[in-house]
Design an enzyme around this catalytic site. Structure first.
Site, mmCIF file in Angstrom:
data_model
loop_
_atom_site.group_PDB
_atom_site.id
_atom_site.type_symbol
_atom_site.label_atom_id
_atom_site.label_comp_id
_atom_site.label_asym_id
_atom_site.label_seq_id
_atom_site.Cartn_x
_atom_site.Cartn_y
_atom_site.Cartn_z
ATOM 1 N N PHE A 178 7.875 1.715 -0.610
ATOM 2 C CA PHE A 178 8.828 1.951 0.480
ATOM 3 C C PHE A 178 9.572 3.282 0.383
ATOM 4 O O PHE A 178 10.249 3.675 1.336
ATOM 5 C CB PHE A 178 9.849 0.802 0.598
ATOM 6 N N ASP A 185 0.842 -1.187 0.000
ATOM 7 C CA ASP A 185 0.000 0.000 0.000
ATOM 8 C C ASP A 185 0.881 1.243 0.000
ATOM 9 O O ASP A 185 1.945 1.219 0.622
ATOM 10 C CB ASP A 185 -0.838 -0.017 1.293
ATOM 11 N N TYR A 209 2.257 4.835 1.277
ATOM 12 C CA TYR A 209 2.212 5.534 2.559
ATOM 13 C C TYR A 209 0.997 6.463 2.582
ATOM 14 O O TYR A 209 0.646 7.064 1.564
ATOM 15 C CB TYR A 209 3.475 6.367 2.757
ATOM 16 N N HIS A 225 8.157 -8.965 6.858
ATOM 17 C CA HIS A 225 8.126 -7.552 6.465
ATOM 18 C C HIS A 225 9.126 -6.748 7.297
ATOM 19 O O HIS A 225 9.386 -7.080 8.457
ATOM 20 C CB HIS A 225 6.707 -7.008 6.680
#
Length: 218
Positions: A74, A61, A63, A183
């Protein structure tokens, strides 16, 4: 998309889900703040061409904080505080290949070298993580994964976290390299992300297949 992805993905734009997805995102933008900005939604595909793609890092997803998302999983722009998951990626990067811990979170240098930084969902409502999931983006990005998998060249797929790891079913592990782990988020990084050496392992796999390794420095 005015890149070499366009002819490969153009058929998606004629599918019923695509029109519904675009209508949903337009309505969300009319009523709420949505990230990333409209002109950065497909940044991953603009910055990393299909022909150059040799590593794929899959996020879930964008941010959802102000000014964070800019179309690469990221990654944040240089003037934005480094989020916790990315800080853990930096920490593993330093431990793995000795790259100095960067003072910023912009990963465009990776994208320029053929590292496709794709989120499974390409938009999100401000402050509401996961708010644009299950509206069609995953159908599109699954097709991107299949398109990368179909490349005649070897590709390294880096899958961090349970969501990304479930995408293994779209990848032919007999032709490509899959590197997976928990993760890098603070909740799970100490449960198996740290110490997995994804960056050196990716380069080892590229070199073994006669490909140029990635300069992971930022």
């Amino acid at each position: 998309m005015t890149t070499d992805w366009n002819p490969l993905l153009r058929a998606e734009f004629d599918q019923p889900y695509w029109a519904e997805l675009q209508r949903f995102v337009a309505e969300e933008r009319a009523r709420h703040t949505v990230y990333p900005p409209h002109d950065e939604v497909f940044a991953a595909l603009h910055l990393t061409t299909y022909a150059d793609t040799k590593v794929m890092i899959l996020g879930q997803d964008p941010y959802h904080g102000p000014g964070q998302a800019h179309g690469l999983c990221f990654s944040v722009r240089r003037d934005v505080r480094v989020p916790p998951s990315l800080a853990n990626i930096h920490r593993e990067l330093h431990a793995d290949v000795g790259v100095p811990v960067p003072d910023h979170g912009n990963l465009e240098a990776w994208a320029a070298q053929g590292v496709l930084l794709l989120n499974a969902t390409l938009t999100v409502r401000a402050g509401q993580a996961g708010s644009h999931q299950q509206h069609g983006w995953e159908t599109f990005t699954d097709q991107v994964i299949r398109t990368v998998d179909a490349k005649p060249d070897h590709v390294v797929f880096i899958l961090w976290g349970g969501y990304a790891r479930r995408k293994k079913t779209l990848i032919d592990a007999s032709r490509h390299t899959i590197i997976e782990s928990p993760h890098p988020s603070p909740l799970s990084a100490h449960q198996g992300f740290f110490g997995t050496k994804p960056f050196s392992r990716a380069n080892d796999a590229l070199i073994a297949h006669g490909q140029t390794p990635v300069d992971w420095s930022l």
